[in-house]
Design a protein around this motif. Structure first.
Motif, PDB file in Angstrom:
ATOM      1  N   PRO A 117       0.774  -1.203  -0.014  1.00  0.00           N
ATOM      2  CA  PRO A 117      -0.171   0.192   0.230  1.00  0.00           C
ATOM      3  C   PRO A 117       1.101   1.333   0.136  1.00  0.00           C
ATOM      4  CG  PRO A 117      -0.957  -1.416   1.527  1.00  0.00           C
ATOM      5  CD  PRO A 117       0.613  -1.947   1.776  1.00  0.00           C
ATOM      6  N   ARG A 118       0.564   2.371  -0.851  1.00  0.00           N
ATOM      7  CA  ARG A 118       1.409   3.399  -0.897  1.00  0.00           C
ATOM      8  C   ARG A 118       1.374   4.399   0.159  1.00  0.00           C
ATOM      9  NH1 ARG A 118      -1.362   8.023  -1.854  1.00  0.00           N
ATOM     10  NH2 ARG A 118      -3.682   7.831  -2.899  1.00  0.00           N
ATOM     11  N   PRO A 119       2.081   5.113   0.766  1.00  0.00           N
ATOM     12  CA  PRO A 119       1.772   5.820   1.971  1.00  0.00           C
ATOM     13  C   PRO A 119       0.739   6.935   1.607  1.00  0.00           C
ATOM     14  CG  PRO A 119       4.238   5.825   1.806  1.00  0.00           C
ATOM     15  CD  PRO A 119       2.952   5.151   0.240  1.00  0.00           C
ATOM     16  N   GLN A 120       0.208   7.642   3.237  1.00  0.00           N
ATOM     17  CA  GLN A 120      -1.043   8.578   3.225  1.00  0.00           C
ATOM     18  C   GLN A 120      -0.200   9.503   4.106  1.00  0.00           C
ATOM     19  OE1 GLN A 120      -4.102   7.874   1.008  1.00  0.00           O
ATOM     20  NE2 GLN A 120      -3.134   5.815   0.019  1.00  0.00           N
ATOM     21  N   GLY A 121      -1.034  10.551   3.643  1.00  0.00           N
ATOM     22  CA  GLY A 121      -0.650  11.821   4.375  1.00  0.00           C
ATOM     23  C   GLY A 121      -0.039  12.842   3.926  1.00  0.00           C
ATOM     24  N   ASP A 122       0.590  13.588   4.312  1.00  0.00           N
ATOM     25  CA  ASP A 122       0.951  15.178   3.877  1.00  0.00           C
ATOM     26  C   ASP A 122       1.547  15.366   3.322  1.00  0.00           C
ATOM     27  OD1 ASP A 122      -1.547  16.066   5.130  1.00  0.00           O
ATOM     28  OD2 ASP A 122       0.105  16.531   7.255  1.00  0.00           O
ATOM     29  N   THR A 123       2.518  15.868   2.480  1.00  0.00           N
ATOM     30  CA  THR A 123       3.458  16.248   1.475  1.00  0.00           C
ATOM     31  C   THR A 123       4.203  17.190   1.922  1.00  0.00           C
ATOM     32  OG1 THR A 123       1.987  14.835  -0.080  1.00  0.00           O
ATOM     33  CG2 THR A 123       3.887  16.368  -0.609  1.00  0.00           C
ATOM     34  N   PRO A 124       5.285  16.913   2.230  1.00  0.00           N
ATOM     35  CA  PRO A 124       6.189  15.617   2.569  1.00  0.00           C
ATOM     36  C   PRO A 124       5.714  15.273   3.440  1.00  0.00           C
ATOM     37  CG  PRO A 124       7.537  17.323   2.490  1.00  0.00           C
ATOM     38  CD  PRO A 124       6.548  18.506   2.811  1.00  0.00           C
ATOM     39  N   LEU A 125       5.874  13.539   2.926  1.00  0.00           N
ATOM     40  CA  LEU A 125       5.658  12.260   4.586  1.00  0.00           C
ATOM     41  C   LEU A 125       6.506  12.680   5.667  1.00  0.00           C
ATOM     42  CD1 LEU A 125       5.154   9.190   1.682  1.00  0.00           C
ATOM     43  CD2 LEU A 125       3.354  10.243   4.095  1.00  0.00           C
ATOM     44  N   ASP A 126       6.284  12.283   6.453  1.00  0.00           N
ATOM     45  CA  ASP A 126       7.189  12.010   7.593  1.00  0.00           C
ATOM     46  C   ASP A 126       7.659  11.263   7.617  1.00  0.00           C
ATOM     47  OD1 ASP A 126       8.016  10.703  10.627  1.00  0.00           O
ATOM     48  OD2 ASP A 126       7.895  13.023  10.744  1.00  0.00           O
ATOM     49  N   GLU A 127       9.167  11.031   7.548  1.00  0.00           N
ATOM     50  CA  GLU A 127      10.420  10.323   7.442  1.00  0.00           C
ATOM     51  C   GLU A 127      10.257   8.513   8.150  1.00  0.00           C
ATOM     52  OE1 GLU A 127      14.876   8.872   8.997  1.00  0.00           O
ATOM     53  OE2 GLU A 127      14.134  11.489   8.371  1.00  0.00           O
ATOM     54  N   SER A 128       9.368   8.447   9.175  1.00  0.00           N
ATOM     55  CA  SER A 128       8.977   7.757   9.816  1.00  0.00           C
ATOM     56  C   SER A 128       7.716   7.092   8.432  1.00  0.00           C
ATOM     57  CB  SER A 128       8.249   7.429  11.131  1.00  0.00           C
ATOM     58  OG  SER A 128       7.052   8.245  10.951  1.00  0.00           O
ATOM     59  N   ALA A 129       7.151   7.249   7.674  1.00  0.00           N
ATOM     60  CA  ALA A 129       6.282   6.327   6.690  1.00  0.00           C
ATOM     61  C   ALA A 129       6.475   6.532   5.283  1.00  0.00           C
ATOM     62  CB  ALA A 129       5.236   7.946   6.391  1.00  0.00           C
ATOM     63  N   LEU A 130       7.733   6.664   5.456  1.00  0.00           N
ATOM     64  CA  LEU A 130       8.156   6.668   4.255  1.00  0.00           C
ATOM     65  C   LEU A 130       8.904   5.054   3.914  1.00  0.00           C
ATOM     66  CD1 LEU A 130      11.336   9.300   3.276  1.00  0.00           C
ATOM     67  CD2 LEU A 130       8.957   9.283   2.625  1.00  0.00           C
ATOM     68  N   ILE A 131       8.400   4.217   2.769  1.00  0.00           N
ATOM     69  CA  ILE A 131       8.440   2.784   2.751  1.00  0.00           C
ATOM     70  C   ILE A 131      10.066   2.467   2.997  1.00  0.00           C
ATOM     71  CG2 ILE A 131       8.337   0.776   1.052  1.00  0.00           C
ATOM     72  CD1 ILE A 131       5.894   2.551   0.070  1.00  0.00           C
ATOM     73  N   PRO A 132      10.229   1.589   3.838  1.00  0.00           N
ATOM     74  CA  PRO A 132      11.665   0.787   3.864  1.00  0.00           C
ATOM     75  C   PRO A 132      11.640   0.084   3.058  1.00  0.00           C
ATOM     76  CG  PRO A 132      10.401  -0.152   5.518  1.00  0.00           C
ATOM     77  CD  PRO A 132       9.478   1.062   4.571  1.00  0.00           C
ATOM     78  N   ILE A 133      13.344   0.319   2.346  1.00  0.00           N
ATOM     79  CA  ILE A 133      14.156  -1.088   1.582  1.00  0.00           C
ATOM     80  C   ILE A 133      13.800  -2.043   2.291  1.00  0.00           C
ATOM     81  CG2 ILE A 133      16.633  -1.026   2.766  1.00  0.00           C
ATOM     82  CD1 ILE A 133      15.352  -0.111  -1.155  1.00  0.00           C
ATOM     83  N   ASP A 134      13.534  -2.571   3.138  1.00  0.00           N
ATOM     84  CA  ASP A 134      12.944  -4.147   3.587  1.00  0.00           C
ATOM     85  C   ASP A 134      12.137  -4.322   3.645  1.00  0.00           C
ATOM     86  OD1 ASP A 134      12.571  -2.570   6.389  1.00  0.00           O
ATOM     87  OD2 ASP A 134      14.486  -3.163   7.168  1.00  0.00           O
ATOM     88  N   ILE A 135      11.204  -3.716   2.804  1.00  0.00           N
ATOM     89  CA  ILE A 135       9.624  -4.293   3.442  1.00  0.00           C
ATOM     90  C   ILE A 135       9.678  -5.540   2.731  1.00  0.00           C
ATOM     91  CG2 ILE A 135       8.827  -3.563   1.408  1.00  0.00           C
ATOM     92  CD1 ILE A 135       6.124  -2.246   2.877  1.00  0.00           C
ATOM     93  N   ARG A 136       8.617  -6.742   3.608  1.00  0.00           N
ATOM     94  CA  ARG A 136       8.446  -7.405   2.172  1.00  0.00           C
ATOM     95  C   ARG A 136       7.480  -7.404   1.138  1.00  0.00           C
ATOM     96  NH1 ARG A 136       3.456 -10.660   2.350  1.00  0.00           N
ATOM     97  NH2 ARG A 136       2.291  -9.406   3.237  1.00  0.00           N
ATOM     98  N   ARG A 137       8.776  -8.841   0.484  1.00  0.00           N
ATOM     99  CA  ARG A 137       8.669  -8.038  -1.252  1.00  0.00           C
ATOM    100  C   ARG A 137       7.377  -8.709  -1.766  1.00  0.00           C
ATOM    101  NH1 ARG A 137      13.740 -10.019  -2.419  1.00  0.00           N
ATOM    102  NH2 ARG A 137      13.377 -12.369  -3.252  1.00  0.00           N
TER     103      ARG A 137
END
Length: 274
Positions: A117-137
């Motif tokens: 799912p794509r992040p939801q929220g204000d632009t720009p996103l808070d750093e904690s809301a960014l999709i990390p590289i180690d997320i499950r494929r």
């Protein structure tokens, strides 16, 4: 790592390959070009199929590193994906191993995690809301599945043979973004060349996975692993935002094609025409 002098660029006739063969020489590279199709204006380019393992041995011999862009870049029947993207990437890695090539940059894709799912929220996103590289494929297509395979293959060749790879989960690399979704995943061609240069020259990468995009105001994913290579993106899609949103409307969370990282690849993926 000292900058490689000669780099094999596979898929050099494709859209991204065409951009990179124009931009990478300015970073100090001599390119050896490979594609299944002849490349207009490049009489020294090599025409060969990734299925031809004997030809691949000859193609990779003497290069310092490889940027692997070749393959099917849209959705296709599994049999075609298997031959071009899965078996073809394996054949290239085997040729590189046999010829002692120690660094590959692999063009992975955001579609390896397209059902995220794509992040939801204000632009720009808070750093904690960014999709990390180690997320499950979570691949969104057979195409995305082949990129997941490529990342695993790269990890295996690092663990077993000590061959280093940077796998770049590329967003959309075009001269300018063409959709509202692309405002979040766009990588300018100049930033693409900067990222590939960083991936070729960084020390001790082992197998490193990075997201490939510019420093977009509407960015969805975490670029920290790319920045750790020395990548310093210079561009941002925001100057294109007002026009695109006026023409297309903003992203709608109720629209399934807008709800996932993979966009319309989740709902109606574009089909490889060949």
């Amino acid at each position: 790592m000292p900058a490689p002098r000669t780099v094999l660029l596979t898929g050099a006739a494709g859209g991204l390959g065409t951009l990179m063969r124009d931009l990478l020489p300015a970073h100090g590279y001599t390119l050896r070009l490979l594609d299944l199709r002849p490349i207009e204006g490049a009489p020294d380019a090599i025409t060969a199929d990734l299925a031809d393992r004997t030809a691949l041995r000859e193609v990779v011999r003497g290069v310092d590193a490889i940027i692997h862009l070749a393959g099917i870049s849209l959705e296709a029947p599994f049999e075609k994906i298997l031959k071009a993207n899965i078996e073809g990437t394996y054949n290239l890695y085997e040729a590189a191993r046999e010829e002692g090539i120690r660094r590959i940059v692999f063009a992975s894709s955001n579609h390896a995690v397209g059902y995220t799912p794509r992040p939801q929220g204000d632009t720009p996103l808070d750093e904690s809301a960014l999709i990390p590289i180690d997320i499950r494929r979570r691949p969104d297509t057979f195409y995305g599945l082949s990129k997941s395979f490529g990342e695993d293959l790269a990890q295996f060749y690092w663990d077993k043979y000590g061959m280093e790879t940077v796998s770049v989960r590329i967003g959309s690399c075009f001269p300018e973004p063409t959709s509202v979704r692309m405002l979040s995943v766009w990588m300018s061609p100049a930033d693409g060349a900067r990222l590939f240069h960083a991936a070729l020259t960084a020390e001790n990468v082992g197998h490193t996975v990075v997201y490939g995009s510019s420093a977009n105001t509407r960015l969805w994913w975490d670029l920290s692993t790319a920045r750790a290579l020395g990548y310093e993106p210079q561009d941002d899609s925001e100057p294109y935002a007002e026009k695109l949103i006026a023409e297309q409307g903003d992203l709608d969370p109720a629209n399934e094609a807008h709800a996932y990282l993979g966009g319309h690849f989740v709902t109606a993926p574009p089909i490889w025409p060949y």
